[in-house]
Design an enzyme around this catalytic site. Structure first.
Site, PDB file in Angstrom:
ATOM      1  N   ASN A 112       0.815  -1.217   0.000  1.00  0.00           N
ATOM      2  CA  ASN A 112       0.000   0.000   0.000  1.00  0.00           C
ATOM      3  C   ASN A 112       0.850   1.270   0.000  1.00  0.00           C
ATOM      4  O   ASN A 112       1.994   1.242   0.454  1.00  0.00           O
ATOM      5  CB  ASN A 112      -0.926   0.005   1.228  1.00  0.00           C
ATOM      6  CG  ASN A 112      -2.187  -0.784   0.995  1.00  0.00           C
ATOM      7  OD1 ASN A 112      -2.744  -0.748  -0.092  1.00  0.00           O
ATOM      8  ND2 ASN A 112      -2.636  -1.503   2.009  1.00  0.00           N
TER       9      ASN A 112
ATOM     10  N   CYS B  31      -6.151  -5.740  -4.734  1.00  0.00           N
ATOM     11  CA  CYS B  31      -6.777  -5.356  -3.463  1.00  0.00           C
ATOM     12  C   CYS B  31      -8.065  -6.154  -3.364  1.00  0.00           C
ATOM     13  O   CYS B  31      -8.754  -6.362  -4.366  1.00  0.00           O
ATOM     14  CB  CYS B  31      -7.069  -3.856  -3.436  1.00  0.00           C
ATOM     15  SG  CYS B  31      -7.868  -3.289  -1.907  1.00  0.00           S
TER      16      CYS B  31
ATOM     17  N   TYR C 181     -13.498   2.949   3.461  1.00  0.00           N
ATOM     18  CA  TYR C 181     -12.733   4.055   2.898  1.00  0.00           C
ATOM     19  C   TYR C 181     -13.642   5.187   2.417  1.00  0.00           C
ATOM     20  O   TYR C 181     -13.255   6.349   2.467  1.00  0.00           O
ATOM     21  CB  TYR C 181     -11.834   3.547   1.772  1.00  0.00           C
ATOM     22  CG  TYR C 181     -10.867   2.503   2.266  1.00  0.00           C
ATOM     23  CD1 TYR C 181      -9.759   2.857   3.040  1.00  0.00           C
ATOM     24  CD2 TYR C 181     -11.085   1.154   2.027  1.00  0.00           C
ATOM     25  CE1 TYR C 181      -8.888   1.902   3.532  1.00  0.00           C
ATOM     26  CE2 TYR C 181     -10.211   0.184   2.514  1.00  0.00           C
ATOM     27  CZ  TYR C 181      -9.123   0.561   3.261  1.00  0.00           C
ATOM     28  OH  TYR C 181      -8.263  -0.391   3.756  1.00  0.00           O
TER      29      TYR C 181
END
Length: 423
Positions: free
Chosen positions: A146, A167, A248
């Site tokens: 990341n 991901c 997120y």
């Protein structure tokens, strides 16, 4: 199909048992050798020992090789999984805490924290990718390091390596939605658009018909109204006409509440993960443990192994599978440059990944995606040039910052804390 040689870079990380478990459970996959490398010899030894015990417990015949030398480890590899963490959890703690002093969310994959993780990581990942391209030029890099999308953009634009940015966030959301919508809509196709950790399920079709709005209404009726991350994503979905990626999305659409929760928390996520990883390593070092350490279930990363081996299978068997991952745009998303990384549905076959046409990002969140992408591309430029001005541009461009009176002193604090010399 010839037996596969798989290398894991950053093998001392806690996710290595997930990959090993996937190797042992995936039907139709023959792995001849797992090669492990890490800069931390103690963690490497622990994970190598566990890997051998997991293989022996299943009665499998897979050679395990460990080496601190990257070039030796990747020699002969067909696939290389990269999962490094430059600076370790101590650096993550800095990334999460300094922004909070400035009234800004501190998170390891986006905002100031994600930017500084990228600034530390990009030069190292470029070096790793160049070594792999030189030693094993036909190998595919399956990257989980990341911030994955930013790393993908940097490596693909500055090396000749064959890298795919993976991901599990969107693939897991797709899997959940297919299951939850099956009774009302039958088999559905689910498309997404955006960036890594800023993705949107923007189109759901059934029988060739767009059922996105109806599907969102159905999901809210059945699963909305709660306090979980999925319920939060569903709450804003009718307004956007799309479902943002869980967790997120809240950093942008509930940023004040997210900041307050972080500021009031007794411990950072970095501190919590440090404790979990200590448990994982202790369990992994126990000679009696012959499977994935139980503590790993609290670490996160669900779906990590599945996405890895779906991708590996699509390449090995030239399947032309459709998998969401980060790749260079190359005209797929109108309104973003060709040479930037986007996270969207890709056609994956023996040649690698190719983004499929998306068109324009819906206007409701187009500006947000474009702003974050500008930030990401500036971050890549800053990491490569070590320019303080470009780094400041990148920090200022991020929607979670957007204030020069905040951005400039915060930048200098973070540069000093990480010992980064930008001129």
């Amino acid at each position: 199909m010839k037996p596969v040689v798989l290398c894991i870079v950053g093998a001392g990380g806690s996710y290595t048992p997930e990959i090993v478990e996937g190797v042992l459970e995936r039907q139709g996959l023959t792995v001849a050798q797992i090669s492990l490398t890490d800069t931390d010899p103690d963690r490497l030894a622990v994970m190598a020992g566990l890997t051998r015990r997991m293989i022996a417990a299943k009665g499998a015949r897979i050679a395990v090789r460990e080496s601190a030398d990257l070039a030796a480890a990747v020699a002969g590899a067909d696939f290389v999984v990269t999962q490094i963490r430059v600076g370790g959890m101590a650096a993550r703690q800095i990334d999460e805490t300094i922004p909070l002093r400035y009234g800004v969310i501190g998170q390891e994959t986006t905002g100031p924290g994600g930017m500084f993780k990228a600034l530390r990581t990009i030069p190292v990942m470029i070096d790793i990718a160049r070594t792999i391209a030189a030693i094993a030029p036909n190998a595919f890099i399956l990257n989980y390091t990341n911030p994955s999308g930013v790393v993908t953009e940097a490596v693909l634009n500055h090396t000749d390596a064959r890298l795919l940015g993976l991901c599990s966030s969107i693939p897991l959301l797709q899997h959940r939605l297919r299951r939850q919508l099956a009774e009302a809509f039958g088999a559905v196709e689910i498309a997404s658009v955006g960036l890594n950790h800023l993705g949107f399920i923007h189109q759901i079709t059934a029988g060739g018909e767009d059922v996105t709005r109806a599907a969102i209404a159905h999901l809210n009726e059945r699963y909305g109204g709660g306090d979980g991350m999925f319920a939060s994503a569903l709450k804003i979905a009718p307004l956007l006409g799309a479902i943002p990626v869980e967790k997120y999305g809240d950093l942008y659409f509930h940023r004040r509440a997210e900041y307050e929760a972080m500021a009031l928390a007794e411990r950072t996520r970095a501190q919590a993960v440090m404790d979990i990883e200590a448990e994982v390593l202790a369990e992994a070092a126990d000679p009696a443990v012959q499977a994935k350490p139980p503590a790993l279930t609290r670490r996160g990363g669900e779906g990590y192994s599945g996405v890895t081996f779906d991708t590996l299978d699509a390449i090995l068997n030239d399947r032309g599978a459709r998998i969401v991952m980060s790749a260079l745009n190359n005209g797929a998303v109108i309104g973003l440059p060709d040479n930037v990384a986007v996270e969207t549905v890709c056609h994956v076959d023996a040649s690698g990944a190719r983004t499929l046409p998306v068109g324009e990002i819906p206007l409701a969140y187009r500006g947000l995606v474009q702003a974050v992408k500008a930030h990401e591309t500036l971050t890549v430029q800053a990491a490569v040039t070590r320019s303080r001005d470009v780094a400041l541009q990148a920090l200022l461009a991020h929607p979670l910052v957007g204030d020069i009176d905040v951005a400039e002193p915060m930048l200098d604090d973070l540069l000093a804390a990480h010992g980064l010399d930008y001129q």
